[in-house]
Motif scaffolding. Sequence first.
Motif, PDB file in Angstrom:
ATOM      1  N   LEU A 246     105.429  19.652 127.903  1.00  0.00           N
ATOM      2  CA  LEU A 246     106.180  19.430 126.667  1.00  0.00           C
ATOM      3  C   LEU A 246     107.645  19.768 126.865  1.00  0.00           C
ATOM      4  O   LEU A 246     107.974  20.687 127.618  1.00  0.00           O
ATOM      5  CB  LEU A 246     105.628  20.309 125.538  1.00  0.00           C
ATOM      6  CG  LEU A 246     104.174  20.105 125.157  1.00  0.00           C
ATOM      7  CD1 LEU A 246     103.773  21.133 124.098  1.00  0.00           C
ATOM      8  CD2 LEU A 246     103.963  18.696 124.639  1.00  0.00           C
ATOM      9  N   TYR A 247     108.513  19.046 126.154  1.00  0.00           N
ATOM     10  CA  TYR A 247     109.945  19.325 126.204  1.00  0.00           C
ATOM     11  C   TYR A 247     110.437  19.772 124.838  1.00  0.00           C
ATOM     12  O   TYR A 247     110.069  19.199 123.811  1.00  0.00           O
ATOM     13  CB  TYR A 247     110.736  18.088 126.628  1.00  0.00           C
ATOM     14  CG  TYR A 247     112.219  18.362 126.723  1.00  0.00           C
ATOM     15  CD1 TYR A 247     112.726  19.147 127.751  1.00  0.00           C
ATOM     16  CD2 TYR A 247     113.094  17.860 125.771  1.00  0.00           C
ATOM     17  CE1 TYR A 247     114.070  19.421 127.833  1.00  0.00           C
ATOM     18  CE2 TYR A 247     114.454  18.132 125.853  1.00  0.00           C
ATOM     19  CZ  TYR A 247     114.930  18.912 126.885  1.00  0.00           C
ATOM     20  OH  TYR A 247     116.265  19.200 126.958  1.00  0.00           O
TER      21      TYR A 247
ATOM     22  N   THR B 191     101.275  13.047 117.324  1.00  0.00           N
ATOM     23  CA  THR B 191     101.226  14.001 116.218  1.00  0.00           C
ATOM     24  C   THR B 191     101.684  15.390 116.639  1.00  0.00           C
ATOM     25  O   THR B 191     101.293  16.384 116.039  1.00  0.00           O
ATOM     26  CB  THR B 191      99.797  14.086 115.639  1.00  0.00           C
ATOM     27  OG1 THR B 191      98.909  14.506 116.688  1.00  0.00           O
ATOM     28  CG2 THR B 191      99.335  12.762 115.066  1.00  0.00           C
ATOM     29  N   MET B 192     102.545  15.466 117.661  1.00  0.00           N
ATOM     30  CA  MET B 192     103.028  16.771 118.104  1.00  0.00           C
ATOM     31  C   MET B 192     103.885  17.411 117.007  1.00  0.00           C
ATOM     32  O   MET B 192     104.384  16.732 116.118  1.00  0.00           O
ATOM     33  CB  MET B 192     103.805  16.666 119.416  1.00  0.00           C
ATOM     34  CG  MET B 192     105.113  15.934 119.312  1.00  0.00           C
ATOM     35  SD  MET B 192     106.097  15.807 120.825  1.00  0.00           S
ATOM     36  CE  MET B 192     105.023  16.226 122.109  1.00  0.00           C
TER      37      MET B 192
ATOM     38  N   SER C  63     113.875  23.130 127.433  1.00  0.00           N
ATOM     39  CA  SER C  63     112.891  23.608 128.399  1.00  0.00           C
ATOM     40  C   SER C  63     111.643  22.733 128.396  1.00  0.00           C
ATOM     41  O   SER C  63     111.240  22.197 127.366  1.00  0.00           O
ATOM     42  CB  SER C  63     112.489  25.056 128.086  1.00  0.00           C
ATOM     43  OG  SER C  63     111.823  25.147 126.848  1.00  0.00           O
ATOM     44  N   TRP C  64     111.067  22.608 129.570  1.00  0.00           N
ATOM     45  CA  TRP C  64     109.751  21.996 129.755  1.00  0.00           C
ATOM     46  C   TRP C  64     108.754  23.129 129.870  1.00  0.00           C
ATOM     47  O   TRP C  64     109.020  24.132 130.535  1.00  0.00           O
ATOM     48  CB  TRP C  64     109.725  21.163 131.036  1.00  0.00           C
ATOM     49  CG  TRP C  64     110.519  19.909 130.945  1.00  0.00           C
ATOM     50  CD1 TRP C  64     111.795  19.726 131.374  1.00  0.00           C
ATOM     51  CD2 TRP C  64     110.091  18.659 130.404  1.00  0.00           C
ATOM     52  NE1 TRP C  64     112.191  18.434 131.127  1.00  0.00           N
ATOM     53  CE2 TRP C  64     111.166  17.756 130.525  1.00  0.00           C
ATOM     54  CE3 TRP C  64     108.908  18.219 129.814  1.00  0.00           C
ATOM     55  CZ2 TRP C  64     111.090  16.446 130.093  1.00  0.00           C
ATOM     56  CZ3 TRP C  64     108.830  16.912 129.382  1.00  0.00           C
ATOM     57  CH2 TRP C  64     109.910  16.033 129.526  1.00  0.00           C
ATOM     58  N   HIS C  65     107.617  23.012 129.219  1.00  0.00           N
ATOM     59  CA  HIS C  65     106.619  24.071 129.303  1.00  0.00           C
ATOM     60  C   HIS C  65     105.234  23.541 128.959  1.00  0.00           C
ATOM     61  O   HIS C  65     105.081  22.415 128.487  1.00  0.00           O
ATOM     62  CB  HIS C  65     106.999  25.237 128.390  1.00  0.00           C
ATOM     63  CG  HIS C  65     107.160  24.845 126.966  1.00  0.00           C
ATOM     64  ND1 HIS C  65     108.343  24.389 126.456  1.00  0.00           N
ATOM     65  CD2 HIS C  65     106.279  24.806 125.955  1.00  0.00           C
ATOM     66  CE1 HIS C  65     108.179  24.097 125.179  1.00  0.00           C
ATOM     67  NE2 HIS C  65     106.941  24.338 124.855  1.00  0.00           N
TER      68      HIS C  65
ATOM     69  N   LEU D 190     106.394  14.615 125.146  1.00  0.00           N
ATOM     70  CA  LEU D 190     105.241  14.961 125.967  1.00  0.00           C
ATOM     71  C   LEU D 190     105.202  13.964 127.116  1.00  0.00           C
ATOM     72  O   LEU D 190     105.331  12.762 126.901  1.00  0.00           O
ATOM     73  CB  LEU D 190     103.942  14.862 125.163  1.00  0.00           C
ATOM     74  CG  LEU D 190     102.657  15.198 125.924  1.00  0.00           C
ATOM     75  CD1 LEU D 190     101.653  15.837 124.987  1.00  0.00           C
ATOM     76  CD2 LEU D 190     102.037  14.004 126.593  1.00  0.00           C
ATOM     77  N   GLN D 191     105.072  14.480 128.328  1.00  0.00           N
ATOM     78  CA  GLN D 191     104.954  13.620 129.500  1.00  0.00           C
ATOM     79  C   GLN D 191     103.746  14.051 130.324  1.00  0.00           C
ATOM     80  O   GLN D 191     103.374  15.221 130.326  1.00  0.00           O
ATOM     81  CB  GLN D 191     106.206  13.711 130.384  1.00  0.00           C
ATOM     82  CG  GLN D 191     107.447  13.123 129.771  1.00  0.00           C
ATOM     83  CD  GLN D 191     108.629  13.181 130.737  1.00  0.00           C
ATOM     84  OE1 GLN D 191     108.542  13.656 131.870  1.00  0.00           O
ATOM     85  NE2 GLN D 191     109.774  12.690 130.272  1.00  0.00           N
ATOM     86  N   TRP D 192     103.160  13.081 131.043  1.00  0.00           N
ATOM     87  CA  TRP D 192     102.056  13.341 131.967  1.00  0.00           C
ATOM     88  C   TRP D 192     102.578  13.184 133.387  1.00  0.00           C
ATOM     89  O   TRP D 192     103.238  12.203 133.705  1.00  0.00           O
ATOM     90  CB  TRP D 192     100.918  12.356 131.729  1.00  0.00           C
ATOM     91  CG  TRP D 192     100.250  12.516 130.406  1.00  0.00           C
ATOM     92  CD1 TRP D 192     100.543  11.862 129.253  1.00  0.00           C
ATOM     93  CD2 TRP D 192      99.176  13.399 130.100  1.00  0.00           C
ATOM     94  NE1 TRP D 192      99.714  12.276 128.245  1.00  0.00           N
ATOM     95  CE2 TRP D 192      98.850  13.217 128.743  1.00  0.00           C
ATOM     96  CE3 TRP D 192      98.437  14.323 130.853  1.00  0.00           C
ATOM     97  CZ2 TRP D 192      97.841  13.936 128.113  1.00  0.00           C
ATOM     98  CZ3 TRP D 192      97.421  15.031 130.225  1.00  0.00           C
ATOM     99  CH2 TRP D 192      97.135  14.835 128.867  1.00  0.00           C
ATOM    100  N   HIS D 193     102.286  14.179 134.249  1.00  0.00           N
ATOM    101  CA  HIS D 193     102.761  14.162 135.629  1.00  0.00           C
ATOM    102  C   HIS D 193     101.673  14.645 136.578  1.00  0.00           C
ATOM    103  O   HIS D 193     100.813  15.444 136.204  1.00  0.00           O
ATOM    104  CB  HIS D 193     103.969  15.090 135.800  1.00  0.00           C
ATOM    105  CG  HIS D 193     105.192  14.625 135.089  1.00  0.00           C
ATOM    106  ND1 HIS D 193     106.002  13.650 135.583  1.00  0.00           N
ATOM    107  CD2 HIS D 193     105.720  14.999 133.899  1.00  0.00           C
ATOM    108  CE1 HIS D 193     106.999  13.442 134.742  1.00  0.00           C
ATOM    109  NE2 HIS D 193     106.846  14.245 133.708  1.00  0.00           N
ATOM    110  N   LYS D 194     101.766  14.204 137.843  1.00  0.00           N
ATOM    111  CA  LYS D 194     100.943  14.785 138.895  1.00  0.00           C
ATOM    112  C   LYS D 194     101.296  16.273 138.984  1.00  0.00           C
ATOM    113  O   LYS D 194     102.388  16.684 138.566  1.00  0.00           O
ATOM    114  CB  LYS D 194     101.222  14.112 140.233  1.00  0.00           C
ATOM    115  CG  LYS D 194     100.779  12.664 140.279  1.00  0.00           C
ATOM    116  CD  LYS D 194     101.118  12.070 141.635  1.00  0.00           C
ATOM    117  CE  LYS D 194     100.873  10.587 141.646  1.00  0.00           C
ATOM    118  NZ  LYS D 194     101.313   9.970 142.905  1.00  0.00           N
ATOM    119  N   ALA D 195     100.390  17.075 139.534  1.00  0.00           N
ATOM    120  CA  ALA D 195     100.547  18.535 139.550  1.00  0.00           C
ATOM    121  C   ALA D 195     101.892  18.976 140.117  1.00  0.00           C
ATOM    122  O   ALA D 195     102.587  19.788 139.500  1.00  0.00           O
ATOM    123  CB  ALA D 195      99.409  19.183 140.319  1.00  0.00           C
TER     124      ALA D 195
END
Length: 141
Positions: free
Chosen positions: A35-36, A116-117, A47-49, A124-129
């Motif tokens: 999340l940003y 609905t954040m 921040s991203w967390h 919200l982003q999805w990333h590889k680990a």
Amino acid sequence: MGIEQYSRTKRWPYHISSGGAVYKEPNEHRLYAVLYRKPDANHTTGSWHLPKGTLHRNETLEQCAMREISEESGLNVKIQGYLGSIYAAWKSRNNINIDKTTHYFLCRWLSGDGSTMDSEHDELQWHKADEAVDKLNIEPK
């Protein structure tokens, strides 16, 4: 009156939070949600967390993690296991001691797309680990 949530006060410097590393597997790569939050009056930098939040009275760490993930990201999850905790101590801008422990769980995504954040977060982003780890800030915000 009893404690409604485990958040620090001037007389009680301890803060307990819980959250999760949320993953989904749309293909051969596992992706993690981050999340940003843009800078605001309480946070001088963006921040991203990982989604997390304050433990409420009569709530388990697992319940808190699932509630906070849903509130902050709009994602529904199932807890897969406990990852551990992060501890930090610092002084606030008002010179109040803060002693914070955040517990994290590994969570499998079930549903939700981030639409609905809550209003505290901007993206919200999805990333590889490895990409998700690169985005995350180490210091608590």
